[in-house]
Design a protein around this motif. Sequence first.
Motif, PDB file in Angstrom:
ATOM      1  N   GLY A  14      39.848  24.678  -8.226  1.00  0.00           N
ATOM      2  CA  GLY A  14      39.204  25.811  -7.600  1.00  0.00           C
ATOM      3  C   GLY A  14      38.724  25.585  -6.137  1.00  0.00           C
ATOM      4  N   ARG A  15      38.615  26.766  -5.485  1.00  0.00           N
ATOM      5  CA  ARG A  15      37.912  26.855  -4.109  1.00  0.00           C
ATOM      6  C   ARG A  15      36.630  27.559  -4.018  1.00  0.00           C
ATOM      7  NH1 ARG A  15      42.550  29.159  -5.589  1.00  0.00           N
ATOM      8  NH2 ARG A  15      42.768  30.484  -3.921  1.00  0.00           N
ATOM      9  N   ILE A  16      35.488  27.052  -3.819  1.00  0.00           N
ATOM     10  CA  ILE A  16      34.255  27.522  -3.457  1.00  0.00           C
ATOM     11  C   ILE A  16      33.947  27.652  -2.095  1.00  0.00           C
ATOM     12  CG2 ILE A  16      31.895  27.221  -4.004  1.00  0.00           C
ATOM     13  CD1 ILE A  16      32.686  25.430  -6.179  1.00  0.00           C
ATOM     14  N   ALA A  17      33.914  29.081  -1.524  1.00  0.00           N
ATOM     15  CA  ALA A  17      33.388  29.004   0.010  1.00  0.00           C
ATOM     16  C   ALA A  17      31.944  29.703  -0.088  1.00  0.00           C
ATOM     17  CB  ALA A  17      34.275  30.219   0.364  1.00  0.00           C
ATOM     18  N   PHE A  18      31.166  29.266   0.721  1.00  0.00           N
ATOM     19  CA  PHE A  18      29.809  29.719   0.867  1.00  0.00           C
ATOM     20  C   PHE A  18      29.342  29.813   2.311  1.00  0.00           C
ATOM     21  CE2 PHE A  18      28.993  25.165   1.053  1.00  0.00           C
ATOM     22  CZ  PHE A  18      27.753  25.034   2.001  1.00  0.00           C
ATOM     23  N   PHE A  19      28.448  30.923   2.439  1.00  0.00           N
ATOM     24  CA  PHE A  19      28.069  31.400   3.846  1.00  0.00           C
ATOM     25  C   PHE A  19      26.844  31.635   3.988  1.00  0.00           C
ATOM     26  CE2 PHE A  19      30.247  35.074   1.647  1.00  0.00           C
ATOM     27  CZ  PHE A  19      29.202  35.751   1.536  1.00  0.00           C
ATOM     28  N   GLY A  20      25.663  31.202   2.817  1.00  0.00           N
ATOM     29  CA  GLY A  20      24.427  31.539   2.920  1.00  0.00           C
ATOM     30  C   GLY A  20      23.711  30.345   2.384  1.00  0.00           C
ATOM     31  N   ALA A  49      32.782  38.296   4.693  1.00  0.00           N
ATOM     32  CA  ALA A  49      33.526  38.148   3.408  1.00  0.00           C
ATOM     33  C   ALA A  49      35.188  37.831   3.456  1.00  0.00           C
ATOM     34  CB  ALA A  49      33.186  39.551   2.694  1.00  0.00           C
ATOM     35  N   TRP A  50      35.462  38.545   4.298  1.00  0.00           N
ATOM     36  CA  TRP A  50      37.261  38.414   4.705  1.00  0.00           C
ATOM     37  C   TRP A  50      37.502  36.744   4.853  1.00  0.00           C
ATOM     38  CZ3 TRP A  50      41.456  41.295   3.962  1.00  0.00           C
ATOM     39  CH2 TRP A  50      42.436  40.986   4.491  1.00  0.00           C
ATOM     40  N   ARG A  51      36.824  36.393   5.828  1.00  0.00           N
ATOM     41  CA  ARG A  51      37.107  35.002   6.264  1.00  0.00           C
ATOM     42  C   ARG A  51      36.806  34.269   5.168  1.00  0.00           C
ATOM     43  NH1 ARG A  51      37.973  31.652  10.583  1.00  0.00           N
ATOM     44  NH2 ARG A  51      37.076  29.516  10.491  1.00  0.00           N
ATOM     45  N   ALA A  52      35.803  34.291   4.064  1.00  0.00           N
ATOM     46  CA  ALA A  52      35.622  33.343   3.260  1.00  0.00           C
ATOM     47  C   ALA A  52      36.391  33.606   2.228  1.00  0.00           C
ATOM     48  CB  ALA A  52      34.114  33.764   2.754  1.00  0.00           C
ATOM     49  N   LEU A  53      37.004  34.708   1.768  1.00  0.00           N
ATOM     50  CA  LEU A  53      37.587  35.085   0.582  1.00  0.00           C
ATOM     51  C   LEU A  53      39.333  34.649   0.839  1.00  0.00           C
ATOM     52  CD1 LEU A  53      38.092  36.303  -2.207  1.00  0.00           C
ATOM     53  CD2 LEU A  53      38.543  38.404  -1.119  1.00  0.00           C
ATOM     54  N   MET A  54      39.529  35.142   2.016  1.00  0.00           N
ATOM     55  CA  MET A  54      40.958  35.190   2.388  1.00  0.00           C
ATOM     56  C   MET A  54      41.615  34.015   3.374  1.00  0.00           C
ATOM     57  SD  MET A  54      42.234  37.801   0.873  1.00  0.00           S
ATOM     58  CE  MET A  54      41.967  39.569   0.622  1.00  0.00           C
ATOM     59  N   SER A  55      40.721  33.620   4.328  1.00  0.00           N
ATOM     60  CA  SER A  55      40.979  32.408   5.256  1.00  0.00           C
ATOM     61  C   SER A  55      40.551  31.211   4.730  1.00  0.00           C
ATOM     62  CB  SER A  55      40.271  32.794   6.608  1.00  0.00           C
ATOM     63  OG  SER A  55      40.783  33.965   7.059  1.00  0.00           O
ATOM     64  N   ARG A  56      39.605  31.086   4.255  1.00  0.00           N
ATOM     65  CA  ARG A  56      38.956  29.676   3.675  1.00  0.00           C
ATOM     66  C   ARG A  56      38.976  29.503   2.412  1.00  0.00           C
ATOM     67  NH1 ARG A  56      37.901  25.974   6.353  1.00  0.00           N
ATOM     68  NH2 ARG A  56      35.664  25.299   6.338  1.00  0.00           N
ATOM     69  N   ALA A  57      38.790  30.288   1.492  1.00  0.00           N
ATOM     70  CA  ALA A  57      39.333  30.194   0.190  1.00  0.00           C
ATOM     71  C   ALA A  57      40.713  30.351  -0.394  1.00  0.00           C
ATOM     72  CB  ALA A  57      38.460  30.965  -0.827  1.00  0.00           C
ATOM     73  N   SER A  76      37.662  22.226  -4.120  1.00  0.00           N
ATOM     74  CA  SER A  76      37.663  22.449  -2.585  1.00  0.00           C
ATOM     75  C   SER A  76      36.464  23.331  -2.338  1.00  0.00           C
ATOM     76  CB  SER A  76      38.876  22.851  -1.668  1.00  0.00           C
ATOM     77  OG  SER A  76      40.059  22.283  -2.104  1.00  0.00           O
ATOM     78  N   ILE A  77      35.473  22.817  -1.535  1.00  0.00           N
ATOM     79  CA  ILE A  77      34.351  23.541  -1.030  1.00  0.00           C
ATOM     80  C   ILE A  77      34.396  23.801   0.487  1.00  0.00           C
ATOM     81  CG2 ILE A  77      31.546  23.494  -1.045  1.00  0.00           C
ATOM     82  CD1 ILE A  77      32.117  21.611  -3.514  1.00  0.00           C
ATOM     83  N   PHE A  78      34.103  24.970   1.032  1.00  0.00           N
ATOM     84  CA  PHE A  78      34.363  25.440   2.145  1.00  0.00           C
ATOM     85  C   PHE A  78      33.064  25.853   2.603  1.00  0.00           C
ATOM     86  CE2 PHE A  78      38.255  25.893   0.191  1.00  0.00           C
ATOM     87  CZ  PHE A  78      39.114  25.044   0.887  1.00  0.00           C
ATOM     88  N   GLY A  79      32.571  25.592   3.917  1.00  0.00           N
ATOM     89  CA  GLY A  79      31.418  26.238   4.470  1.00  0.00           C
ATOM     90  C   GLY A  79      32.184  27.156   5.560  1.00  0.00           C
ATOM     91  N   THR A  80      31.660  28.528   5.681  1.00  0.00           N
ATOM     92  CA  THR A  80      32.153  29.298   6.602  1.00  0.00           C
ATOM     93  C   THR A  80      31.081  30.240   7.148  1.00  0.00           C
ATOM     94  OG1 THR A  80      34.096  31.178   6.574  1.00  0.00           O
ATOM     95  CG2 THR A  80      32.483  31.224   4.541  1.00  0.00           C
TER      96      THR A  80
END
Length: 344
Positions: free
Chosen positions: A260-266, A145-153, A286-290
């Motif tokens: 907006g930024r969308i980060a997803f991990f599942g 959650a930290w990487r998705a929210l803080m680093s990636r998004a 911006s759409i990020f996989g993480t």
Amino acid sequence: MKAIQLSALHQPLAVVDVPDPTPAHGEVVIDLKAAGLNHRDVFVQQGLYPGIVLPVFPGSDGAGVVSAVGEGVDRSWLNCEVVINPGLNWGPNHVVNSPAFTILGMPTAGTFAEKIVIAQTNVYHKPTHLSFEEAAALPLAGLTAWRALMSRAGLSRQHPERVLVTGAGGGAALFALQFAVAAGAEVWVTSGSEAKLAKAKALGAKGGVNYKEADWHKTLLKLATNGDAEKSRAGYFDVIIDSAAGPDFAKLTQVAAPGGRIAFFGGTSGKITDVQPSVVFFKQLSIFGTTMGNDVEFGDMLRFVEKYQIRPVIDSVRPLADAQAAYDRMNAGGQLGKLVLSIA
């Protein structure tokens, strides 16, 4: 020592007696007090995870007390209360993990045991306000959650932003909610359970909608914008954290604000379909996989948890011998928060 072993796919877990581990150079032995369960553990049992090597002692998350240290490790670590970073061999590139990266609990022996031996570099002091059970609930889901929210998004901590977390009720989603609230964001959620929506609000979410509704995204925009048609058309959420993917991912692009930024991990809901490219590029989305996170992020996450006195949401705690019952509860999907094993 006693440990939980998975010997074959689709077979129940078993309690086995194995020799106590001894530390090599740079390693420590931890007397585990608690271990946390993740979907990864269940996926391995079901044969739904790549590169499965059996037999194995599962478990990625754990907390306990250092009882022995190997050569090259400062003896001040002895008797320290610690929590384990389950990511092994991330590598020097903070942006992406190395090919040697693995997660504790498969193929490396994991935390569903009375003791574990692990590199001292994967051991961190337990946040003092957390019990062992709470600390054991934190590592994998909290880091994800930290990487998705803080680093990636890249959630801003200087300027309040609007955040949407989907599937509130799962461990990583709840951490994303808690981290975003602590950072000063306005947070909304989705869930398929009214009880989980209520829990999210108790944790600081401003509101939420049930994703089982056909047009939940329209309801969400109406609620979040107080019925402002212009804001609803443009989109509202600066940051979206998703753990499901699937056909509803297209709706996330609809509710995302311009830029907006969308980060997803599942990907529990399957393939991403029906996303309109024009929505993505005209909104400059911006759409990020993480997945998981590096060692620096793990330390940053722990400091944030301690600073804001964040406590993981725990669904239930069971003794180590009842690990299979915890697996069954997770597989049924009824949990709210983390499932934890207590180790005597």
